[in-house]
Enzyme design. Sequence first.
Site, PDB file in Angstrom:
ATOM      1  N   LEU A 107       6.254  -0.041 -11.037  1.00 45.35           N
ATOM      2  CA  LEU A 107       7.119   1.516 -10.962  1.00 45.35           C
ATOM      3  C   LEU A 107       7.841   1.505  -9.717  1.00 45.35           C
ATOM      4  O   LEU A 107       8.622   2.367  -9.572  1.00 45.35           O
ATOM      5  CB  LEU A 107       5.780   2.547 -10.939  1.00 45.35           C
ATOM      6  CG  LEU A 107       5.104   2.657 -12.281  1.00 45.35           C
ATOM      7  CD1 LEU A 107       3.997   3.674 -12.144  1.00 45.35           C
ATOM      8  CD2 LEU A 107       6.233   3.080 -13.429  1.00 45.35           C
ATOM      9  N   GLU A 149      -1.851  -5.047  -8.099  1.00 45.02           N
ATOM     10  CA  GLU A 149      -1.945  -4.200  -7.553  1.00 45.02           C
ATOM     11  C   GLU A 149      -2.526  -4.029  -6.177  1.00 45.02           C
ATOM     12  O   GLU A 149      -2.066  -3.450  -5.240  1.00 45.02           O
ATOM     13  CB  GLU A 149      -2.776  -2.938  -8.437  1.00 45.02           C
ATOM     14  CG  GLU A 149      -2.189  -2.564  -9.711  1.00 45.02           C
ATOM     15  CD  GLU A 149      -1.026  -1.910  -9.581  1.00 45.02           C
ATOM     16  OE1 GLU A 149      -0.809  -1.372  -8.678  1.00 45.02           O
ATOM     17  OE2 GLU A 149      -0.449  -1.966 -10.518  1.00 45.02           O
ATOM     18  N   HIS A 152      -0.211  -4.960  -3.627  1.00 41.10           N
ATOM     19  CA  HIS A 152       0.307  -3.740  -3.090  1.00 41.10           C
ATOM     20  C   HIS A 152      -0.392  -3.127  -2.092  1.00 41.10           C
ATOM     21  O   HIS A 152       0.267  -2.719  -0.904  1.00 41.10           O
ATOM     22  CB  HIS A 152       0.396  -2.426  -4.095  1.00 41.10           C
ATOM     23  CG  HIS A 152       1.554  -2.393  -4.921  1.00 41.10           C
ATOM     24  ND1 HIS A 152       2.943  -2.527  -4.684  1.00 41.10           N
ATOM     25  CD2 HIS A 152       1.507  -2.651  -6.351  1.00 41.10           C
ATOM     26  CE1 HIS A 152       3.753  -2.541  -5.830  1.00 41.10           C
ATOM     27  NE2 HIS A 152       2.937  -2.529  -7.001  1.00 41.10           N
TER      28      HIS A 152
HETATM   29 NI    NI Z   1       3.381  -2.619  -8.747  1.00 46.41          NI
END
Ligand code: NI
Length: 185
Positions: A107, A149, A152
Site C-alpha cells: 500500500l 510487514e 516495514h
Molecule cells: Ni507493505
Amino acid sequence: MIKYQYSKLGFYGVVMARLNILHYPNSQLRKSALPVETVDDSVRTLVADMFETMYAAPGIGLAATQVNVQKRIVIMDLSEHKNQPQVFVNPTILEREGEGEMEEGCLSVPGFSETVRRAERVRVSALDLNGEPFELEAHGLLAVCLQHEIDHLDGKLFVDYLSTLKRDRIRKKLEKQARLEARAA
Ligand code: NI
C-alpha cells in the site's frame, strides 16, 4: 458486515478513523519502530483504525509504520471475505526455513508489484490484543506477508529487494505522482 469483522476483535461500536498511508520514498517509512510496552486501549484503537484503513485501501496487510506510527504493530487479513483479521503486536521471527518467490505489492508503493524472494516458512512470536503472547508457524502467503510487514517495522520495503534500476524507476514514478497530487491539492 464491517461491524461483524471488527466485532471479532472486540471493536463493536468503536468509531474508527481512516489513517493516511505514507508512500515510498517518504523517509518516515525508513524508521525503526519501537516495541509496544503495554497493549492498552490506545493500541486497540490504533489497531481498529489500521483495519479501517487497510480494508478501505483495499489491502491484505498493514504495518503501523505505514500510517506514520513508530510502534511494532502489524495487521493482516488474507481471507477472501475479509472476515479473518489477524493482529501481531511486537512480532518477532524466531525461525526461517526454505526459500520461495512471490509477487508482492504494498500500500506504500501503490501501482507496483514485483517478485520477491523470501523464506518459505517462518515461526513468529507476537502478542495479541490482550497482551497475551502466542506463536505461529506460517508458510505460503501468510509467511510472505509476515516477513513483508515485519520488514516495514524495521524501515524496510519490498523495493529494497529489487535491482537499483527497478527501484529507482518506481521511486521516480511515485515522486512524480506525489508532485502532481501536491499541485492539484
Ligand atoms: Ni507493505
